[in-house]
Every structure is written in C-alpha cells, then in structure tokens.
Design an enzyme around this catalytic site. Structure first.
Site, PDB file in Angstrom:
ATOM      1  CD  GLU A 104      -1.853  -2.358   1.399  1.00 28.57           C
ATOM      2  OE1 GLU A 104      -2.756  -3.209   1.255  1.00 28.57           O
ATOM      3  OE2 GLU A 104      -0.701  -2.641   1.828  1.00 28.57           O
TER       4      GLU A 104
ATOM      5  CG  HIS B 274     -12.046  -7.279   5.191  1.00 31.86           C
ATOM      6  ND1 HIS B 274     -11.363  -8.105   6.057  1.00 31.86           N
ATOM      7  CD2 HIS B 274     -11.415  -7.371   3.998  1.00 31.86           C
ATOM      8  CE1 HIS B 274     -10.367  -8.682   5.410  1.00 31.86           C
ATOM      9  NE2 HIS B 274     -10.359  -8.254   4.172  1.00 31.86           N
TER      10      HIS B 274
END
Length: 806
Positions: free
Chosen positions: A528, A595
């Site tokens: 990321e 999530h």
C-alpha cells in the site's frame, strides 16, 4: 590558468577544479550554517558535509528532465545543478518567507528541503524536460523512496504508451532517470525495501544511492542491519546478466564505491546512468567510507558517541581532503593554488551569508521601527504612557526581531489600553489586524490549489436521465464510468491490488485491462505505501493516476505518506509543486474486523491538503471522479462497500456529469429534526426517517457527500434553522467524525444559536466492528438506534405526545 597535460583524468583539469571549488564552497556553507544556528540566528541545521564528492559525480550524470527524490543532505548536488543558490540556502536556514529569496518553500521547511518549482504561477505545468526536477523533500526517514517508484515508472509509461507521445513537456521518450538518495540507517525502514522491490518489479529507470557513514545518528551499523552492510543484504536484488535476454533485465545493477574516490565515483555514476537511461535497468549504488565532519545535525555533537580512532579516521578520509590529495598527486592543481582558491571561496560564501542575512533582516527591522513608532504615538495619548514606553523599549532592544516579537509586544500594549479609545490605539489595533492577514498568507495559504485548477471551481453538471436510462448494479455503473474516463483521458492510469486482470475485487475495472492494456490498468503487489508513492511520483510527472487501496482499513499502511508527503505538497512548496492523485478505496459496511472499519476521523485530521469524499452510491462516486479529473487537487474517494450490488439508474451523461465538492444533498425533507450523515449510513438514516414519519416525526436527512471540504454553503445550517434539532450519524468511533461534523455546524457555522434541544451524535462503538450480522448490528449505528435517538429528542420536548417506548 596554464594548460595542464595530466593524462587519465575522468574530466578535463579545469572541470575537476571547478568541481573541487564547488565542493569546498558547499562545505563552507555547512560550517557557516552550523555557526548561524549555534549563534541563534537560525533555529536548526542539518547539512551535507562529508557527502560532497559523491554528489559531484551524481550531478555530472544528472541530465535535464531527470528527477531527484532525495534527502536533506544533497546540498552539493543541488548547488552543482543550480537548483539551489548559496543565497537561497541561507535564506531557507533563516526561514525567509519571500519566494524571491527562498524559492523552494518560502520559509515553510527547515534547511535541506530542496524543491524545483514545476508549476507556473497560473497553475500550469512547466516544461519538465528542460528542468533539473527535484521532488520536494520530506524529513521522515525513507519517505522519499515511495514516490521514486512513480517518478521512475513514469519514464517507462512515457516510452511504451503511444497515447502519451504528445506530452512532450513531461518526457523525451522516457529517457529520464530518477535519482533517489538515502542514508544507510534509513534503509532499515520498511518503505525502503518496499520501494526497492517495486522499482525492480516495474523495471523502472532509477539510480538509488545509499550514503553509508556507518551510523544512524548515534547508532552504529552493527545495531542497524544484518551483516552491518546494506550492500551485502542487497545482493539478492542483483540481476544476472548471463541469463537469456528476456530475463537478464530482472533486478538491479549493484555498485560499491568509496565516498572519497572522485574518479571511481564519476565512472560509477556515468555507467549506472547510461544503463538506466538506455535500457531502463535500475541501479543501487552503495557509497561506503562516507564521513560526517560536523556530526548529524546542530542538535548534538558526534564526539559524544564516536571513538577517538573513528574521529581520526574520518579526518584522514574526509572526501575534500582525499580529493585535494589526488588533485595534487595528479598535477591537476598545486597546494598553493588550492589554498588560494579555498581562501577566496570561503570569503565568497561568508559574503553571500551576510547578504542573505541582511535581505532577511532588513524588512523586519523596518517593520519593527514602524511598530515602535506606533507604540510611541500610543504612549503620548495613553494614561499608561510609562508602561507603553517600556514595552516599546523592550521591542526596540531586540537585535534580530521576528514577527512574533512584534505581535507579542503589540498584544501586551492593547491589553493595557483595553478601556481606552483614540486614533493611536486604533492605529495599533489596525496594524495588528492587517499584519495577521499578511502572516496568514506567509504561513496558512495554499493548502489547497487556489487557482483555476482547483476542484472547487469545477462547474457542477447534474446527472441527466431519460426513459431509456437503464437500471444497473452499482458495480456496473462505476465500471462504465471508468471506461468513459479511460477513453477520454489518455493520462489516466489505474492500478492497485487485483485491479488489472481481475478488474478489482468488486469489478469496477472489469474488462478495462483487456480494452486499454496492462500499462493503463495494472495489478500491483500487496504494497500500500508504494501504491500511493507510485501515484505521487506519476502525478508529479503530469499523469493522472487512480491508485486503489483495496479496503479502507488498509489505508493505514499508506496514511503516513498521505499525511507527510501528498497532503502537504502544495502547501510546503508555497504552490510550487502539485500531485493530482486520486486515491480510490472502499469501506464501511461489511463483516469482519479489518474489512468494515471506518477510521474516518483519523484520516480527516491527518490529510488536510487533500479532499476526502464519501459518496453514498456509485453514481455519486462517478461524478466525484469526473470532477477530480478536471482539477489538480489530490483526493481520497471512499466508495460504499456494500453498494456494488445495489441497483441504480445509469445517467445518460455518465462521462460528463460532475458532483461538486463541499455541497451536501438533502435526501429527505423534514421539519422536526435534522439527521446529518454520509456513505453507507444514508440508507439507514432514510429507513429510520420512514419509521419516524409513521409516528408523526418528520426528519430531514442530509448526505454531506464530502468531509473535506465540508458544507461550504451552509446547507446544514439552513436545515437546523428550520428543525432546531440535529443528530450526526456515522460509523466512526465516538468523538470521531460525528464530533468533527458537530464542530463544523455548531461552532464554525454558528448553528448553536438555533438549537432547541441538545445536539447529539450517534457514532459506532469504540472498538472495531465484530464479525457477523449481529456483530455489525451492535457495533455500528442501525435504523432502530437512529430512530431512538431522534425520538428521544422529541420525547424530551413533548413527553405526552411522544411517550417513552423503551
């Protein structure tokens, strides 16, 4: 100068002498700069002493159009290119706020933060192929590495994508090399390894230099890295030239060279640059035996942690000393000549320092004199004459005043005169007010783009529908929107984990790689920080990246870089650089701790300088992307994760309509209470509002749509004036984004005066969302909890009409 006949030199003697004199002047700037800090004229200093000779060699290989993503010790290199003048070096040390004198950051960054201004005053791009390009420095260690990924990879895109061939202001057929520099200790940072790996995988033309002086501040290499040598560790990245051609370009060329060996350094960098430029094969250069004569910075002395033997070795192997000895031995110059030039250059730098100090101090002294005169005039009219003259005398006695001194003394005077009136007091107060405005320009301006390329200046175009407008799943809407964007904007490059072949996990880019190619829509590794860094570098080079972070929870991996580099870029360069990055992610409602998080307040408070957009559906998301691609501000777009399988009507003008930033939308009109929310909570709020309506309570539901900026026209305030009650709802933790929205409406917009009931917030729980449907229900706001919150406000007002239902 007599013509010299010395053979086997890497450059003509006059060029070698030129290099040595530049390195000597750079060293004098370091020595004098340290003195200026220790004498109190500057606040902090960190210099490039000991690294002058490698930087001479780098500068010789660096060409116009190339890019640097380095760190704060690269001053000799910057002097050699002319990107940094010696006068500007001292102006930055003094925090001179005038761009004429300090063109890198206008006094916003400490010394050693180098910048090339690649934006014209009107916001347009300069011709980068004619410049020595320098990405604005950042202090956090290794943070310069991720953007080097994108700076280097852009060269490959410009070489291989036919659709970019007309962008001649940004590249000459991808021949540009990106030069990254880092200290040995900083290579322990994860961002270094992530970046080195990404550059190698992408086969991007970069030359990465590691200056190895054996320490990280006071910590020696034995506590920094395995084998005490970063060069040894990096062996696994070395390419094997003996492999077949299709595999021989996988990896790096590795070099090791001593930091005091001028001819070897010159040859090393010439070779590394040629290979990287021609074949797009990256290089890692481990520069060993580097010294640091002045220590790490002005914060301490290296004599405290280096042994006498080490200090003696550093003196003997100082790069300037070794180059000087080599020049004398090779008959490039005599000791007498060198001494003469050294004396001349030392005086020249001292003269430049003096001029820079005078240029910095003179306007402050003039301003101070003006304030002293105002204070004297105030004393002649005030009953506190003696005290005011004492204030004036204290201010006048400060040898090198700063703006803070003047404001502190004027504030003290105004406190004394708080119950007085008259022209002199008015003049003093007027000066303070006008000077505060001027200082806001110096320090608070340009956080966002303010010109015609601002996202706030993009004209709003509403979505249009007809009888033929189909109803599609949300993922199909955004998929068609991205198709339209890729078709009309050749600079648009989309990438991220699973974005390419799969078309992202929710199929927003489904089929786009097949249609536009693997360079336009591509997969990345799980990395990321460098996904974001890749986008920053590409955007600096004129491309329009949409980088995807797969889930909002994993944005935390990239958040440091978003905060320290991307969000601050336009501000810390005083409008000199921009990187129009669009960060795409998805979040909120799903099931599972990592999530379904909604860490919005943390993001909001760390990325000021970016826009943060929270569309409730894919149509609104598409409109935001259209808006952003017409502007140059960086932004984060958080799509609603459970919205991809919700049906929406497809606008007929999908590729043209725009959603304006900072403009909330009223989803349901009401008169009794205002519900303010965004994203996935919009549907929950509408559900609760329907339930309330059945009991005679009409709630107005407002989708804020964007959190940065927030409700710039006061839409929510107008609703509050009507309902006199307000509830802020979201999935963030208590005291998070709901508190932010509350402050915006009640404090900044003055909404508190319209309240008939205490304002309320309904956030998620303090913990991460628990797994499963029940975990979600009790971890985040639900329609029943939202109903209860509004109903309780109405019960407090009229308990007879709205009896307690709990």
């Amino acid at each position: 100068m007599p013509k010299r006949k010395t053979p086997n030199l890497p450059l003509p003697p006059e060029e070698i002498i030129k290099d040595y004199r530049l390195a000597w002047r750079s060293r004098q700037a370091s020595v004098i700069g340290r003195r200026e800090v220790l004498s109190g004229k500057a606040k902090f200093g960190i210099f490039g002493d000991g690294k002058e000779i490698p930087q001479l060699a780098i500068a010789r290989a660096f060409q116009r159009g190339d890019w640097r993503s380095g760190y704060y010790r690269d001053m000799t290199w910057m002097f050699a290119l002319g990107v940094l003048e010696f006068s500007a070096f001292f102006a930055q040390l003094y925090a001179h706020t005038d761009l004429y004198y300090e063109p890198a950051t206008a006094g916003r960054s400490m010394n050693g933060h180098f910048v090339s201004r690649f934006i014209n005053p009107d916001g347009s791009w300069r011709d980068q192929t004619e410049m020595y390009n320098v990405a604005a420095d950042v202090s956090p260690t290794a943070a310069q590495m991720p953007r080097a990924v994108g700076l280097a990879y852009a060269s490959r895109l410009y070489r291989e994508l036919e659709s970019l061939k007309d962008l001649t202001r940004f590249s000459r057929n991808g021949d540009e090399v990106t030069w990254a520099t880092i200290g040995n200790a900083s290579t322990a940072e994860g961002m270094f390894w992530e970046s080195v790996n990404a550059i190698g995988v992408l086969k991007a033309p970069a030359v990465i230099t590691i200056y190895d002086d054996g320490y990280g501040i006071s910590v020696p290499n034995q506590f920094q890295m395995v084998k005490e040598s970063i060069g040894a560790i990096l062996k696994g990245f070395e390419r094997d030239a003996s492999l077949p051609a299709e595999k021989a370009d996988r990896g790096y060329d590795l070099y090791s060279v001593r930091g005091w060996d001028y001819p070897a350094l010159y040859e090393t960098y010439q070779t590394a640059a040629e290979v990287a430029r021609t074949y797009h094969i990256p290089a890692l250069v481990h520069v060993i035996d580097v010294t640091q004569p002045l220590g790490h910075s002005t914060s301490g002395s290296h004599e405290r942690y280096k042994s006498a033997e080490r200090l003696k070795w550093e003196e003997e192997f100082d790069g300037l000393r070794k180059m000087r000895e080599w020049m004398i031995a090779g008959e490039v110059a005599s000791d007498k000549e060198l001494k003469s030039w050294e004396e001349e250059d030392a005086q020249a730098i001292e003269d430049i320092r003096k001029s820079a100090w005078e240029a910095y101090l003179t306007p402050l002294l003039a301003e101070r004199q003006h304030v002293v005169d105002l204070l004297e005039q105030a004393a002649t009219e005030s009953k506190n004459a003696d005290s005011l003259r004492a204030i004036k005398d204290r201010l006048a006695a400060i040898p090198a005043p700063v703006r803070r001194d003047m404001h502190m003394h004027v504030h003290e005077a105004l406190r004394l005169m708080r119950d007085e009136a008259g022209p002199a007091r008015d003049a003093l107060a007027g000066w303070k007010k006008s000077d505060e405005v001027k200082n806001e320009t110096y320090y608070d301006s340009l956080l966002y783009i303010e010109g015609n390329t601002s996202a706030l200046k993009v004209s709003a175009v509403a979505p249009s529908y007809s009888d033929k407008s189909p109803t599609l799943m949300g993922f199909e809407v955004i998929n068609l929107a991205f198709d339209a964007m890729l078709a009309r904007e050749p600079r648009l490059i989309a990438f991220g984990e699973d974005v390419g072949k799969l078309g992202d996990v929710n199929q927003g880019f489904k089929g786009m790689q097949e249609k536009y190619g693997a360079l336009r829509v591509s997969d990345t590794g799980i990395r990321e920080a460098t996904i974001l860094g890749q986008a920053i570098g590409m955007a600096m080079r004129g491309l329009r990246p949409i980088c995807e972070i797969q889930y909002l929870d994993y944005l935390l991996y990239a958040l440091q870089l978003m905060s320290d580099d991307l969000a601050t870029l336009h501000w810390r360069t005083a409008g000199g650089q921009k990187a129009p990055v669009i960060v795409r992610t998805r979040g909120h409602r799903l099931e599972g701790i990592w999530h379904s998080g909604s860490p919005m307040a943390g993001i909001l408070h760390l990325v000021r300088g970016m826009h943060v957009l929270v569309p409730r559906d894919m149509t609104r998301a598409a409109g935001f992307y259209n808006t952003l691609l017409k502007s140059d501000d960086p932004a984060l777009v958080v799509e609603v994760l459970n919205g991809y399988r919700v049906k929406e009507r497809l606008p007929d003008n999908l590729g043209e309509f725009t959603v304006p930033l900072g403009l909330p939308e009223i989803l349901r009109a009401g008169t009794d209470a205002t519900i303010v929310t965004y994203g996935a909570c919009c549907r929950i709020a509408l559900d609760a509002a329907d339930k309330l309506s059945r009991l005679g309570i009409e709630a107005e539901v407002i989708d804020v749509q964007s959190l940065l900026p927030f409700d710039i026209n006061g839409v929510i305030l107008e609703s509050l004036k009507k309902t006199n009650r307000i509830l802020f709802v979201d999935e963030d933790v208590p005291g998070g984004t709901t508190a932010y929205m509350l402050q915006e409406v009640l404090e900044k917009q003055g909404g508190y005066v319209w309240l008939d009931s205490a304002p309320r917030t309904l956030p998620g729980s303090a913990h991460r969302p628990a797994y499963g449907s029940d975990g979600d229900y009790w971890s985040k706001p639900n329609a029943e909890a939202l109903f209860d919150a509004v109903y309780e406000m109405m019960h407090d007002v009229s308990p007879g009409k709205y009896p307690n239902i709990k």
